[in-house]
Design a protein around this motif. Structure first.
Motif, PDB file in Angstrom:
ATOM      1  N   ARG A  17      -2.720  -4.936 -14.865  1.00  0.00           N
ATOM      2  CA  ARG A  17      -2.443  -3.665 -15.176  1.00  0.00           C
ATOM      3  C   ARG A  17      -0.929  -3.396 -14.903  1.00  0.00           C
ATOM      4  O   ARG A  17      -0.342  -2.781 -15.913  1.00  0.00           O
ATOM      5  CB  ARG A  17      -3.204  -2.676 -14.520  1.00  0.00           C
ATOM      6  N   ASP A  18      -0.603  -3.840 -13.859  1.00  0.00           N
ATOM      7  CA  ASP A  18       0.925  -3.773 -13.269  1.00  0.00           C
ATOM      8  C   ASP A  18       1.088  -4.874 -12.498  1.00  0.00           C
ATOM      9  O   ASP A  18       0.849  -4.870 -11.450  1.00  0.00           O
ATOM     10  CB  ASP A  18       1.187  -2.463 -12.743  1.00  0.00           C
ATOM     11  N   ALA A  19       1.840  -6.119 -12.937  1.00  0.00           N
ATOM     12  CA  ALA A  19       2.181  -7.165 -11.932  1.00  0.00           C
ATOM     13  C   ALA A  19       3.146  -7.015 -11.008  1.00  0.00           C
ATOM     14  O   ALA A  19       3.521  -7.919 -10.424  1.00  0.00           O
ATOM     15  CB  ALA A  19       2.615  -8.470 -13.128  1.00  0.00           C
ATOM     16  N   ARG A  20       4.032  -5.681 -11.382  1.00  0.00           N
ATOM     17  CA  ARG A  20       5.144  -5.480 -10.264  1.00  0.00           C
ATOM     18  C   ARG A  20       4.683  -4.834  -9.049  1.00  0.00           C
ATOM     19  O   ARG A  20       5.733  -4.491  -8.076  1.00  0.00           O
ATOM     20  CB  ARG A  20       6.023  -4.934 -10.913  1.00  0.00           C
ATOM     21  N   GLN A  21       3.536  -4.804  -8.811  1.00  0.00           N
ATOM     22  CA  GLN A  21       2.973  -4.063  -7.641  1.00  0.00           C
ATOM     23  C   GLN A  21       3.243  -4.821  -6.615  1.00  0.00           C
ATOM     24  O   GLN A  21       3.231  -6.266  -6.516  1.00  0.00           O
ATOM     25  CB  GLN A  21       1.426  -3.940  -7.558  1.00  0.00           C
ATOM     26  N   THR A  22       3.492  -4.236  -5.310  1.00  0.00           N
ATOM     27  CA  THR A  22       3.527  -5.042  -4.071  1.00  0.00           C
ATOM     28  C   THR A  22       2.425  -5.474  -3.514  1.00  0.00           C
ATOM     29  O   THR A  22       1.578  -5.065  -4.007  1.00  0.00           O
ATOM     30  CB  THR A  22       4.237  -3.997  -2.959  1.00  0.00           C
ATOM     31  N   VAL A  23       2.440  -6.419  -2.720  1.00  0.00           N
ATOM     32  CA  VAL A  23       1.264  -7.084  -1.999  1.00  0.00           C
ATOM     33  C   VAL A  23       0.439  -5.808  -1.342  1.00  0.00           C
ATOM     34  O   VAL A  23      -0.776  -5.999  -1.521  1.00  0.00           O
ATOM     35  CB  VAL A  23       1.681  -8.146  -1.224  1.00  0.00           C
ATOM     36  N   GLN A  24       1.318  -4.926  -0.788  1.00  0.00           N
ATOM     37  CA  GLN A  24       0.363  -3.868   0.054  1.00  0.00           C
ATOM     38  C   GLN A  24      -0.538  -3.097  -1.172  1.00  0.00           C
ATOM     39  O   GLN A  24      -1.500  -2.853  -0.888  1.00  0.00           O
ATOM     40  CB  GLN A  24       1.370  -2.698   0.664  1.00  0.00           C
ATOM     41  N   LEU A  26      -1.465  -3.825  -4.022  1.00  0.00           N
ATOM     42  CA  LEU A  26      -2.818  -4.886  -4.506  1.00  0.00           C
ATOM     43  C   LEU A  26      -3.641  -4.830  -3.517  1.00  0.00           C
ATOM     44  O   LEU A  26      -4.801  -4.768  -3.821  1.00  0.00           O
ATOM     45  CB  LEU A  26      -2.186  -6.304  -4.635  1.00  0.00           C
ATOM     46  N   ALA A  27      -3.341  -5.047  -2.172  1.00  0.00           N
ATOM     47  CA  ALA A  27      -4.466  -5.146  -1.204  1.00  0.00           C
ATOM     48  C   ALA A  27      -5.068  -3.956  -1.184  1.00  0.00           C
ATOM     49  O   ALA A  27      -6.470  -4.055  -0.946  1.00  0.00           O
ATOM     50  CB  ALA A  27      -3.507  -5.476   0.033  1.00  0.00           C
ATOM     51  N   ALA A  28      -4.588  -2.887  -1.279  1.00  0.00           N
ATOM     52  CA  ALA A  28      -5.071  -1.568  -1.211  1.00  0.00           C
ATOM     53  C   ALA A  28      -6.075  -1.362  -2.417  1.00  0.00           C
ATOM     54  O   ALA A  28      -7.189  -1.038  -2.204  1.00  0.00           O
ATOM     55  CB  ALA A  28      -4.088  -0.353  -1.172  1.00  0.00           C
ATOM     56  N   ALA A  29      -5.847  -1.703  -3.649  1.00  0.00           N
ATOM     57  CA  ALA A  29      -6.611  -1.661  -4.810  1.00  0.00           C
ATOM     58  C   ALA A  29      -7.952  -2.648  -4.618  1.00  0.00           C
ATOM     59  O   ALA A  29      -8.715  -2.314  -4.998  1.00  0.00           O
ATOM     60  CB  ALA A  29      -5.854  -2.054  -5.966  1.00  0.00           C
ATOM     61  N   ALA A  30      -7.708  -3.717  -4.022  1.00  0.00           N
ATOM     62  CA  ALA A  30      -8.857  -4.677  -3.874  1.00  0.00           C
ATOM     63  C   ALA A  30      -9.666  -4.690  -2.629  1.00  0.00           C
ATOM     64  O   ALA A  30     -10.502  -5.251  -2.402  1.00  0.00           O
ATOM     65  CB  ALA A  30      -7.987  -6.108  -4.101  1.00  0.00           C
ATOM     66  N   GLY A  31      -9.119  -3.717  -1.726  1.00  0.00           N
ATOM     67  CA  GLY A  31      -9.961  -3.533  -0.566  1.00  0.00           C
ATOM     68  C   GLY A  31      -9.751  -4.812   0.330  1.00  0.00           C
ATOM     69  O   GLY A  31     -10.630  -5.172   1.137  1.00  0.00           O
ATOM     70  N   LEU A  32      -8.395  -5.383   0.840  1.00  0.00           N
ATOM     71  CA  LEU A  32      -8.023  -6.238   1.625  1.00  0.00           C
ATOM     72  C   LEU A  32      -6.881  -5.760   2.372  1.00  0.00           C
ATOM     73  O   LEU A  32      -6.112  -5.073   1.813  1.00  0.00           O
ATOM     74  CB  LEU A  32      -7.655  -7.322   0.719  1.00  0.00           C
ATOM     75  N   SER A  33      -6.432  -6.592   3.201  1.00  0.00           N
ATOM     76  CA  SER A  33      -5.288  -6.439   4.156  1.00  0.00           C
ATOM     77  C   SER A  33      -4.375  -7.210   3.225  1.00  0.00           C
ATOM     78  O   SER A  33      -4.758  -8.230   2.485  1.00  0.00           O
ATOM     79  CB  SER A  33      -5.480  -6.882   5.655  1.00  0.00           C
ATOM     80  N   SER A  34      -3.092  -7.207   3.954  1.00  0.00           N
ATOM     81  CA  SER A  34      -2.146  -7.588   2.755  1.00  0.00           C
ATOM     82  C   SER A  34      -2.091  -9.634   2.842  1.00  0.00           C
ATOM     83  O   SER A  34      -1.798 -10.162   1.953  1.00  0.00           O
ATOM     84  CB  SER A  34      -0.628  -7.479   3.487  1.00  0.00           C
ATOM     85  N   THR A  35      -2.116  -9.916   4.176  1.00  0.00           N
ATOM     86  CA  THR A  35      -2.177 -11.485   4.280  1.00  0.00           C
ATOM     87  C   THR A  35      -3.501 -11.950   3.463  1.00  0.00           C
ATOM     88  O   THR A  35      -2.940 -12.910   2.729  1.00  0.00           O
ATOM     89  CB  THR A  35      -2.198 -11.660   5.736  1.00  0.00           C
ATOM     90  N   PRO A  36      -4.662 -11.731   3.507  1.00  0.00           N
ATOM     91  CA  PRO A  36      -5.551 -12.257   2.804  1.00  0.00           C
ATOM     92  C   PRO A  36      -5.351 -11.843   1.098  1.00  0.00           C
ATOM     93  O   PRO A  36      -5.763 -12.832   0.326  1.00  0.00           O
ATOM     94  CB  PRO A  36      -6.815 -11.397   3.139  1.00  0.00           C
TER      95      PRO A  36
END
Length: 166
Positions: A17-24, A26-36
């Motif tokens: 959808r948008d490859a320019r998203q930050t890790v943060q 992406l993590a929020a959208a996938a229900g993960l924390s940043s490092t995993p």
């Protein structure tokens, strides 16, 4: 990394959808924390699931107004002839996709050029000169009804069978 879980699929859908998203993000959208999240993305890059990142460019706004789908047949299907044809296609920037097919055509290629005169030149100066090409049947695209780049990913274990991510 053959089996993708729900988080992997959600990450892939977000990146498509948008490859320019930050890790943060992406993590929020996938229900993960940043490092995993970061580790999963890196693992998918290493495994070749994520092949790269790119910008989607409007072809007409950069002067590539004519899109042609061409069916190509080869004289024979000897391994060397096929390899030479496929190598030449891979090296030709005006051919933006190529599929080996069943049915009437050996290959279907998508060609982008500025206009019909350039397509005619491409046919005579490039395509007809490729070793083994015996027949080309061209179809000019009048309108792209759908030209999706995102893959229709399904969430593993979703309640509704075949539920796809948008």
């Amino acid at each position: 990394m053959n089996d993708l879980d729900r988080h992997d699929v959600l990450l892939l859908a977000e990146l498509q959808r948008d490859a320019r998203q930050t890790v943060q993000q992406l993590a929020a959208a996938a229900g993960l924390s940043s490092t995993p999240c970061w580790k999963r993305v890196k693992e998918m890059e290493t495994a070749g699931i994520i092949r790269g990142y790119t910008a989607l460019v409007d072809r007409e706004k950069v002067g590539l107004s004519l899109c042609v789908l061409a069916e190509v047949n080869l004289t024979r299907h000897h391994e060397d002839d096929v390899r030479r044809f496929e190598d030449a296609v891979a090296a030709e920037p005006r051919i933006v996709s190529c599929y080996a097919t069943t049915g009437q055509a050996d290959y279907v290629i998508k060609v982008l050029v500025p206009d019909i005169k350039r397509y005619e030149s491409f046919l005579h100066e490039t395509l007809f000169k490729l070793a083994g090409v015996t027949h080309v049947r061209s179809s000019v695209v009048l309108k792209e009804v759908k030209a999706e780049t995102r893959l229709p990913l399904e969430v593993p274990g979703a309640r509704t069978a075949g539920r796809r991510l948008r």
